[in-house]
Design a protein around this motif. Structure first.
Motif: not given
Length: 224
Positions: A72-98
């Motif tokens: 549970a503690d590791i999961a909480a840390e993971l969520l916080e770290r991913v939240r911080d990384e996603l704040a910088g944005g993520a792009k659609a993968l090739p072909g996804a939008v189309e």
């Protein structure tokens, strides 16, 4: 490999690593946690956690680190770290939008993600896909997330289409197991290269010309 079914009446997409390049964000977070516990992070370690919920990834890491009860503690840390990384944005993968837009023009579509609602919404919005999906379902909104079939069954029910007449697009073994258990046709674009994954259709990118050609034929034929 089975051909993509032309009589498809609904399409359900995974999100992370399939539509949106969020796996880079997850990998940065996972690498930091493994390093903090004195371990390198490579393909073998990524295979332990890819496609899992935050909670399940935390438990897998705790087991790997020899720290029972720390999931549970590791999961909480993971969520916080991913939240911080996603704040910088993520792009659609090739072909996804189309592909998403082509499918939506013909049949009902949805997202079924093993991420919590917070991260799912952030990923879709960041990639410019939020407005493409009238329905989306997150891991924290079903009784049992992937690899259980709940997410796909819930999505198909919301779309009003039988799972057997629907196609799931997935990238990980966890998601594939969920779609398979729910009874959908499973189209796979692996996010982790070199993996041998169960599939009905297998490709290297959502930009594969045959996918757009298939999507262009949707809605023109009924399942018999």
């Amino acid at each position: 490999m089975r051909p993509l079914p032309t009589g498809t009446e609904a399409v359900v997409f995974d999100c992370d690593g399939l539509l949106v390049n969020t796996e880079d964000c997850w990998t940065v977070a996972e690498t930091a946690i493994f390093a903090a516990h004195g371990h390198p992070f490579g393909p073998a370690q990524k295979a332990l956690v890819i496609g899992r919920t935050v909670e399940a990834a935390g438990e897998a890491m705790a087991h790997f680190f020899g720290r029972p009860g720390a999931g549970a503690d590791i999961a909480a840390e993971l969520l916080e770290r991913v939240r911080d990384e996603l704040a910088g944005g993520a792009k659609a993968l090739p072909g996804a939008v189309e592909l998403v837009r082509a499918c939506r023009a013909a049949v009902p579509i949805a997202v079924a993600s093993n991420s919590p609602r917070e991260l799912l919404d952030t990923a879709l919005a960041s990639a410019g896909l939020a407005d493409c999906f009238p329905c989306s379902f997150a891991a924290d909104e079903v009784h049992s997330p992937k690899p259980a079939p709940d997410l796909y069954l819930t999505a198909c029910e919301a779309l009003g289409v039988a799972p057997q007449r629907s196609v799931a697009f997935e990238d990980s073994a966890t998601g594939i197991a969920s779609a398979r258990a729910a009874g959908l046709y499973v189209a796979v674009v692996p996010s982790l290269t070199g993996t041998d994954l169960d599939h009905d259709w297998l490709g290297t990118s959502l930009a594969a010309p045959e996918l757009l050609a298939w999507a262009g034929e949707l809605g023109r034929e009924t399942v018999r």
